[in-house]
Design an enzyme around this catalytic site. Structure first.
Site, PDB file in Angstrom:
ATOM      1  N   ASN A 107       0.853  -1.185   0.000  1.00 12.51           N
ATOM      2  CA  ASN A 107       0.000   0.000   0.000  1.00 12.51           C
ATOM      3  C   ASN A 107       0.887   1.233   0.000  1.00 12.51           C
ATOM      4  O   ASN A 107       1.980   1.230   0.567  1.00 12.51           O
ATOM      5  CB  ASN A 107      -0.891   0.010   1.249  1.00 12.51           C
ATOM      6  CG  ASN A 107      -1.831   1.216   1.297  1.00 12.51           C
ATOM      7  OD1 ASN A 107      -2.442   1.574   0.297  1.00 12.51           O
ATOM      8  ND2 ASN A 107      -1.908   1.854   2.452  1.00 12.51           N
ATOM      9  N   HIS A 109       0.939   5.045   1.328  1.00  7.98           N
ATOM     10  CA  HIS A 109       0.219   5.878   2.297  1.00  7.98           C
ATOM     11  C   HIS A 109       0.891   7.245   2.372  1.00  7.98           C
ATOM     12  O   HIS A 109       2.120   7.319   2.460  1.00  7.98           O
ATOM     13  CB  HIS A 109       0.222   5.210   3.678  1.00  7.98           C
ATOM     14  CG  HIS A 109      -0.499   5.994   4.728  1.00  7.98           C
ATOM     15  ND1 HIS A 109      -1.878   6.046   4.806  1.00  7.98           N
ATOM     16  CD2 HIS A 109      -0.025   6.783   5.728  1.00  7.98           C
ATOM     17  CE1 HIS A 109      -2.221   6.834   5.815  1.00  7.98           C
ATOM     18  NE2 HIS A 109      -1.121   7.294   6.384  1.00  7.98           N
ATOM     19  N   SER A 136       4.864   6.678   2.421  1.00 14.22           N
ATOM     20  CA  SER A 136       5.429   5.361   2.760  1.00 14.22           C
ATOM     21  C   SER A 136       4.804   4.272   1.909  1.00 14.22           C
ATOM     22  O   SER A 136       3.581   4.268   1.697  1.00 14.22           O
ATOM     23  CB  SER A 136       5.131   5.023   4.236  1.00 14.22           C
ATOM     24  OG  SER A 136       5.525   6.063   5.101  1.00 14.22           O
ATOM     25  N   ASP A 145      -2.813   0.644   7.979  1.00 15.57           N
ATOM     26  CA  ASP A 145      -1.586   1.437   7.774  1.00 15.57           C
ATOM     27  C   ASP A 145      -0.502   1.059   8.785  1.00 15.57           C
ATOM     28  O   ASP A 145       0.316   1.890   9.169  1.00 15.57           O
ATOM     29  CB  ASP A 145      -1.895   2.940   7.905  1.00 15.57           C
ATOM     30  CG  ASP A 145      -2.945   3.377   6.893  1.00 15.57           C
ATOM     31  OD1 ASP A 145      -3.737   4.273   7.227  1.00 15.57           O
ATOM     32  OD2 ASP A 145      -2.983   2.799   5.789  1.00 15.57           O
TER      33      ASP A 145
HETATM   34  C1  GRF Z   1      -2.664   9.089  -2.780  1.00 17.92           C
HETATM   35  O1  GRF Z   1      -2.322  10.272  -2.108  1.00 17.92           O
HETATM   36  C2  GRF Z   1      -2.402   7.929  -1.864  1.00 17.92           C
HETATM   37  O2  GRF Z   1      -1.310   8.111  -1.006  1.00 17.92           O
HETATM   38  C3  GRF Z   1      -3.669   7.886  -1.056  1.00 17.92           C
HETATM   39  O3  GRF Z   1      -4.690   8.187  -1.958  1.00 17.92           O
HETATM   40  C4  GRF Z   1      -4.152   8.986  -3.008  1.00 17.92           C
HETATM   41  C5  GRF Z   1      -4.445   8.290  -4.285  1.00 17.92           C
HETATM   42  O4  GRF Z   1      -4.131   9.134  -5.317  1.00 17.92           O
HETATM   43  N1  GRF Z   1      -3.843   6.589  -0.475  1.00 17.92           N
HETATM   44  P1  GRF Z   1      -4.113   8.524  -6.811  1.00 17.92           P
HETATM   45  O5  GRF Z   1      -5.485   7.901  -7.049  1.00 17.92           O
HETATM   46  O6  GRF Z   1      -3.027   7.478  -6.849  1.00 17.92           O
HETATM   47  O7  GRF Z   1      -3.838   9.716  -7.685  1.00 17.92           O
END
Ligand code: GRF
Length: 204
Positions: A107, A109, A136, A145
């Site tokens: 994932n 985050h 991360s 997370d």
């Molecule tokens: C990203 O900021 C990611 O870290 C968070 O959700 C957002 C997704 O953005 N989990 P995208 O759809 O990859 O543009």
């Protein structure tokens, strides 16, 4: 090695993976499918334009989290993934789902874990006046997370920064580190057995 990417929205991280694959910077990994819980997610359009199987699985058509996750497991397994990547997938996964893919699910985050688990990370970082923030890539476990961190990018927060400016700076770094961590996993350098995570044999 086959990768399935789960999204819910824009797909900026997905696009970074697609671009890395096209420049052979995904360690030989191939994105076999993209699955979204939101039918009109722009990321599905990005997948289609890249010739990647794009599947919408709207969660509102299921009457429980367990039923949805069961359907999601089926869709994912149809593509026989070596790795599942959550790239802005905005759903809490059931323990059954996590265990099904434990050790082969990453994932991205938007914080320097373990700081700022959960949502609204940029606003919380600004409100706290932190000096450093970032993103991360971590292995997914049943703790939201909370899994072992594989790779992070950090940036200095300036007093002028707002949640919006931080978000843009962090997004840029997400798009750098996610493909790198994915390539490390695909190359067998990054591993997680559900308990211990290692990079090139060194405990994370
Ligand atoms: C990203 O900021 C990611 O870290 C968070 O959700 C957002 C997704 O953005 N989990 P995208 O759809 O990859 O543009």
């Amino acid at each position: 090695p086959r990768i399935v990417v789960l999204i819910s929205g824009n797909g900026g991280n997905l696009q970074a993976l697609i671009d890395a694959q096209s420049h052979d910077r995904l360690g030989g990994g191939e994105i076999a499918a993209v699955v979204s819980n939101v039918a009109d997610a722009y990321g599905l359009k990005r997948a289609r334009e890249a010739g990647i199987d794009a599947v919408a699985l709207p969660h509102r058509e299921y009457d429980s989290r367990e039923a949805y996750d069961g359907a999601l497991i089926k869709v994912i397994e149809r593509h026989e993934p070596d790795l599942v990547v959550l790239a802005g997938f905005m759903r809490i996964l059931t323990p059954r789902f996590v265990q099904r893919f434990i050790g082969r699910m990453l994932n991205i985050h938007p914080s320097l874990l373990p700081a700022y688990q959960g949502l609204d990370t940029h606003a919380r970082a600004v409100a706290d006046g932190v000096a450093e923030h970032g993103c991360s890539v971590h292995f997914v476990t049943e703790e939201l997370d909370g899994g072992p961190v594989a790779l992070q990018a950090a940036l200095n927060v300036s007093p002028e920064d707002s949640p919006a400016t931080l978000k843009d700076k962090v997004h840029a770094r997400e798009h750098l580190i996610l493909p790198i961590a994915v390539s490390w996993f695909v190359e067998g350098r990054l591993r997680f057995d559900g308990t211990h995570a290692t990079m090139d044999g060194v405990a994370l």
